[in-house]
Design a protein around this motif. Sequence first.
Motif, short mmCIF file in Angstrom:
data_model
loop_
_atom_site.label_atom_id
_atom_site.label_comp_id
_atom_site.label_asym_id
_atom_site.label_seq_id
_atom_site.Cartn_x
_atom_site.Cartn_y
_atom_site.Cartn_z
N THR A 4 0.82 -1.21 0.00
CA THR A 4 0.00 0.00 0.00
C THR A 4 0.85 1.26 0.00
O THR A 4 0.34 2.36 -0.21
N ASP A 10 0.42 -2.33 5.68
CA ASP A 10 0.78 -3.64 5.12
C ASP A 10 0.85 -4.70 6.22
O ASP A 10 0.41 -5.83 6.03
N LEU A 13 -2.66 -5.69 7.60
CA LEU A 13 -3.39 -6.51 6.63
C LEU A 13 -2.99 -7.98 6.71
O LEU A 13 -3.75 -8.85 6.29
N LEU A 18 -2.10 -5.13 -0.70
CA LEU A 18 -3.37 -5.49 -1.33
C LEU A 18 -3.13 -6.63 -2.31
O LEU A 18 -2.14 -6.65 -3.03
N CYS A 24 -10.61 -4.48 -4.28
CA CYS A 24 -10.49 -3.93 -2.94
C CYS A 24 -11.27 -2.62 -2.89
O CYS A 24 -11.49 -1.98 -3.90
N ILE A 167 -10.93 -7.10 0.25
CA ILE A 167 -10.49 -6.28 1.37
C ILE A 167 -11.25 -4.97 1.33
O ILE A 167 -11.40 -4.36 0.27
N LEU A 169 -11.32 -1.23 3.33
CA LEU A 169 -10.61 -0.34 4.24
C LEU A 169 -11.42 0.93 4.44
O LEU A 169 -12.06 1.43 3.51
N VAL A 192 -9.25 -1.93 8.94
CA VAL A 192 -9.52 -3.06 8.05
C VAL A 192 -10.89 -3.62 8.41
O VAL A 192 -11.05 -4.32 9.40
N ASN A 195 -11.44 -8.64 5.43
CA ASN A 195 -10.19 -9.16 4.90
C ASN A 195 -10.35 -10.67 4.70
O ASN A 195 -10.31 -11.43 5.66
N ALA A 200 -9.12 -9.25 10.09
CA ALA A 200 -9.91 -8.02 9.99
C ALA A 200 -10.03 -7.40 11.38
O ALA A 200 -9.68 -8.02 12.38
#
Length: 219
Positions: A4, A10, A13, A18, A24, A167, A169, A192, A195, A200
């Motif tokens: 990201t 990152d 996640l 991603l 996403c 995902i 966000l 998050v 996910n 998540a």
Amino acid sequence: VISTGFPALDRVLGIGGLPRGKICELVGPATSGKTTLALKFLAEAQTGGGEVVYIDQALYFDPDYAYRCGLALSRLLVGTTHDLQEALAMTEALARSGGPVAMVFDALEFLWTDAAAASLLAATLNRLPGFLARTGLTLLVLHESPPGDVPGGGSPALSALAHAASIRLQVARERWLRRHHDVRGYEARVAVLKNRLGPAGRSARIEIEFNGTVRGMDL
């Protein structure tokens, strides 16, 4: 995966960024950091020499700020369209082509309340996963609608996007960053919400300066 551009995000996640070949979703109001995060993601996608796309249906794209966020403009295609049908057709054609490695779709808000627009979006989202899986393209959809409206808020478009996204966000600005009396940027929290490939419910705090500098912290 594609980073990201925010190491803290990152990490939360759980997969380092991603996922390639997936849809996403990034939700957040104006000035929340949503566009900066999307541009940083595209810049990271370019690091291997790939081309990226920004479908600017919202007409917000600023090439100078994109450059300051690290994007190589010579390997960026910006698509500006007359209407949603043209924007979705362009998105699908590029997904089928196998050319770009990442794409951002910056959506207009009427999409979530207009029945015809919602139907058009849902039909496109149903077709896209197969193309994305085959080409490895990551599609990141930006919008401002509150994620609490999904799926129980009565919007077919939001429900379709929430279902299609691997995902989801949510980004929200929390405070301004100041140097002496000048505002130099802001701090935001990225949550998050969904996910399919990792945990998540986790969040990262990121700092964004107006010169394109960013940093992030796990929460």
